[in-house]
Design a protein around this motif. Structure first.
Motif, short mmCIF file in Angstrom:
data_model
loop_
_atom_site.label_atom_id
_atom_site.label_comp_id
_atom_site.label_asym_id
_atom_site.label_seq_id
_atom_site.Cartn_x
_atom_site.Cartn_y
_atom_site.Cartn_z
N ALA A 85 0.83 -1.20 0.00
CA ALA A 85 0.00 0.00 0.00
C ALA A 85 0.86 1.26 0.00
O ALA A 85 0.56 2.24 -0.69
CB ALA A 85 -0.92 -0.01 1.22
N THR A 109 0.98 4.10 -2.91
CA THR A 109 0.72 5.50 -2.58
C THR A 109 1.79 6.40 -3.18
O THR A 109 1.50 7.52 -3.61
CB THR A 109 0.64 5.67 -1.05
OG1 THR A 109 -0.35 4.79 -0.54
CG2 THR A 109 0.28 7.08 -0.68
N MET A 136 -6.67 5.05 -5.47
CA MET A 136 -6.93 5.06 -4.02
C MET A 136 -8.10 4.16 -3.66
O MET A 136 -8.07 3.48 -2.63
CB MET A 136 -7.20 6.49 -3.54
CG MET A 136 -5.97 7.35 -3.47
SD MET A 136 -4.67 6.67 -2.42
CE MET A 136 -5.44 6.74 -0.84
N ALA A 137 -9.13 4.12 -4.49
CA ALA A 137 -10.27 3.26 -4.22
C ALA A 137 -9.86 1.78 -4.22
O ALA A 137 -10.26 1.02 -3.32
CB ALA A 137 -11.37 3.51 -5.24
N LEU A 139 -6.89 0.67 -3.69
CA LEU A 139 -5.99 0.49 -2.56
C LEU A 139 -6.79 0.23 -1.29
O LEU A 139 -6.50 -0.70 -0.53
CB LEU A 139 -5.13 1.74 -2.41
CG LEU A 139 -3.92 1.66 -1.52
CD1 LEU A 139 -2.93 0.68 -2.10
CD2 LEU A 139 -3.29 3.03 -1.40
N ILE A 140 -7.80 1.03 -1.06
CA ILE A 140 -8.64 0.86 0.14
C ILE A 140 -9.42 -0.45 0.05
O ILE A 140 -9.56 -1.17 1.04
CB ILE A 140 -9.59 2.06 0.28
CG1 ILE A 140 -8.78 3.31 0.66
CG2 ILE A 140 -10.66 1.80 1.32
CD1 ILE A 140 -9.57 4.59 0.59
N LEU A 141 -9.92 -0.78 -1.15
CA LEU A 141 -10.73 -1.98 -1.33
C LEU A 141 -9.94 -3.26 -1.05
O LEU A 141 -10.42 -4.16 -0.39
CB LEU A 141 -11.30 -2.00 -2.74
CG LEU A 141 -12.22 -3.14 -3.11
CD1 LEU A 141 -13.51 -3.06 -2.29
CD2 LEU A 141 -12.54 -3.12 -4.59
N PHE A 176 -7.36 -2.82 2.93
CA PHE A 176 -7.94 -2.71 4.29
C PHE A 176 -9.25 -3.42 4.41
O PHE A 176 -9.97 -3.76 3.67
CB PHE A 176 -8.11 -1.23 4.66
CG PHE A 176 -6.80 -0.51 4.68
CD1 PHE A 176 -5.87 -0.78 5.66
CD2 PHE A 176 -6.47 0.42 3.71
CE1 PHE A 176 -4.66 -0.11 5.68
CE2 PHE A 176 -5.27 1.10 3.73
CZ PHE A 176 -4.36 0.82 4.71
#
Length: 72
Positions: free
Chosen positions: A10, A14, A64-65, A67-69, A72
């Motif tokens: 991640a 980023t 970013m979506a 990455l979050i999906l 985390f």
């Protein structure tokens, strides 16, 4: 261990978001150069610049979506 590897991945992803910032900078620097060369097209060029900004920013938001999906 798997959780730590996810966080390292991640962080690396980023860092890639800096590419989106560079892309946005290129869009607006090209706008400034174009308006300086031909001021009569400023209104039309501004519309193209906003479109370029939106598309570049969308790539960053999708990154970013995902990455979050998936992290985390």
């Amino acid at each position: 261990m798997l959780e730590g590897m996810k966080l390292i991945g991640a962080g690396a992803a980023t860092i890639a978001l800096a590419g989106a910032a560079i892309g946005i900078g290129n869009v607006f620097s090209s706008l400034i150069q174009s308006v300086a060369r031909n001021p009569s097209l400023a209104k039309q060029l501004f519309g193209y610049a906003i479109l370029g900004f939106a598309l570049t920013e969308a790539i960053a938001l999708f990154m970013m979506a995902f990455l979050i999906l998936f992290v985390f």
